[in-house]
Design an enzyme around this catalytic site. Structure first.
Site, PDB file in Angstrom:
ATOM      1  N   HIS A   1       0.842  -1.197   0.000  1.00 38.12           N
ATOM      2  CA  HIS A   1       0.000   0.000   0.000  1.00 38.12           C
ATOM      3  C   HIS A   1       0.879   1.249   0.000  1.00 38.12           C
ATOM      4  O   HIS A   1       2.106   1.145   0.176  1.00 38.12           O
ATOM      5  CB  HIS A   1      -0.935   0.021   1.221  1.00 38.12           C
ATOM      6  CG  HIS A   1      -0.236  -0.132   2.529  1.00 38.12           C
ATOM      7  ND1 HIS A   1       0.527   0.854   3.082  1.00 38.12           N
ATOM      8  CD2 HIS A   1      -0.159  -1.176   3.383  1.00 38.12           C
ATOM      9  CE1 HIS A   1       1.027   0.441   4.212  1.00 38.12           C
ATOM     10  NE2 HIS A   1       0.643  -0.803   4.425  1.00 38.12           N
TER      11      HIS A   1
HETATM   12  P1  TYD Z   1      -1.469  -2.590   7.653  1.00 38.93           P
HETATM   13  O1  TYD Z   1      -0.982  -1.189   7.746  1.00 38.93           O
HETATM   14  O2  TYD Z   1      -2.197  -2.996   6.421  1.00 38.93           O
HETATM   15  O3  TYD Z   1      -0.272  -3.618   7.886  1.00 38.93           O
HETATM   16  P2  TYD Z   1       1.051  -3.893   7.030  1.00 38.93           P
HETATM   17  O4  TYD Z   1       1.370  -2.663   6.252  1.00 38.93           O
HETATM   18  O5  TYD Z   1       2.061  -4.233   8.058  1.00 38.93           O
HETATM   19  O6  TYD Z   1       0.819  -5.077   6.155  1.00 38.93           O
HETATM   20  O7  TYD Z   1      -2.376  -2.876   8.947  1.00 38.93           O
HETATM   21  C1  TYD Z   1      -2.822  -4.185   9.269  1.00 38.93           C
HETATM   22  C2  TYD Z   1      -4.016  -4.043  10.197  1.00 38.93           C
HETATM   23  O8  TYD Z   1      -3.642  -3.434  11.421  1.00 38.93           O
HETATM   24  C3  TYD Z   1      -5.132  -3.210   9.609  1.00 38.93           C
HETATM   25  O9  TYD Z   1      -6.368  -3.821   9.976  1.00 38.93           O
HETATM   26  C4  TYD Z   1      -5.028  -1.878  10.313  1.00 38.93           C
HETATM   27  C5  TYD Z   1      -4.390  -2.251  11.642  1.00 38.93           C
HETATM   28  N1  TYD Z   1      -3.496  -1.196  12.158  1.00 38.93           N
HETATM   29  C6  TYD Z   1      -3.859  -0.488  13.298  1.00 38.93           C
HETATM   30  O10 TYD Z   1      -4.938  -0.694  13.885  1.00 38.93           O
HETATM   31  N2  TYD Z   1      -3.007   0.456  13.775  1.00 38.93           N
HETATM   32  C7  TYD Z   1      -1.823   0.726  13.179  1.00 38.93           C
HETATM   33  O11 TYD Z   1      -1.058   1.610  13.647  1.00 38.93           O
HETATM   34  C8  TYD Z   1      -1.475   0.008  11.986  1.00 38.93           C
HETATM   35  C9  TYD Z   1      -0.184   0.269  11.260  1.00 38.93           C
HETATM   36  C10 TYD Z   1      -2.337  -0.947  11.511  1.00 38.93           C
END
Ligand code: TYD
Length: 138
Positions: free
Chosen positions: A53
């Site tokens: 993303h």
């Molecule tokens: P995401 O940012 O998509 O993870 P990555 O980039 O590591 O693959 O986030 C994964 C899940 O965690 C999503 O449901 C949102 C949640 N999340 C939070 O609640 N707080 C946060 O600070 C972050 C980064 C993610």
């Protein structure tokens, strides 16, 4: 508009002694932004990737606090891969850069210092949408 060449590998302070090492990080000093949030990724199963993303406004510093992994950054034109394996190195990732985190070592921990609280509104999770946004910057 940001490019992958705005992503930079920073060397953080390292206070080492016979009993181990310590790295302090101050927002506005070691990283250009104020640090509003810290989170970390761990227990990533072998072969899994994270990220996939971009962020509309968020800036981050990504650190391999333990072990190693690769960060692939992409600005819609150019992709770069940066290997992180030192707790005193941080990859600065500005806004509007697509990123993927791959090839986590066993026990790898990805520490992220972030410029904003979490909000889903700041994410672009579709690569075609990201490319379109890069073609037509606001
Ligand atoms: P995401 O940012 O998509 O993870 P990555 O980039 O590591 O693959 O986030 C994964 C899940 O965690 C999503 O449901 C949102 C949640 N999340 C939070 O609640 N707080 C946060 O600070 C972050 C980064 C993610």
């Amino acid at each position: 508009m940001t490019t992958v060449f705005d992503c930079s590998l920073l060397t953080l302070p390292r206070i080492a002694s016979e009993t181990g090492a310590l790295t302090p990080v101050y927002g506005g000093e070691h990283v250009a932004f104020d640090i509003e949030r810290v989170y970390y990724l761990y227990d990533v199963p072998g072969g899994e990737s994270r990220g996939g993303h971009a962020h509309l406004a968020l800036q981050q510093l990504i650190v391999a606090a333990s072990g190693s992994f690769e960060v692939i950054v992409d600005d819609g034109r150019t992709r770069r891969s940066i290997f992180l394996n030192r707790p005193y190195h941080g990859l600065y990732v500005p806004r509007m850069i697509w990123r993927e985190l791959v090839n986590f070592s066993s026990g790898g921990i990805c520490l992220v210092l972030a410029s904003m609280p979490y909000t889903e509104d700041d994410y672009i999770r579709d690569y075609a949408d990201f490319q379109e946004a890069k073609r037509t910057p606001a």
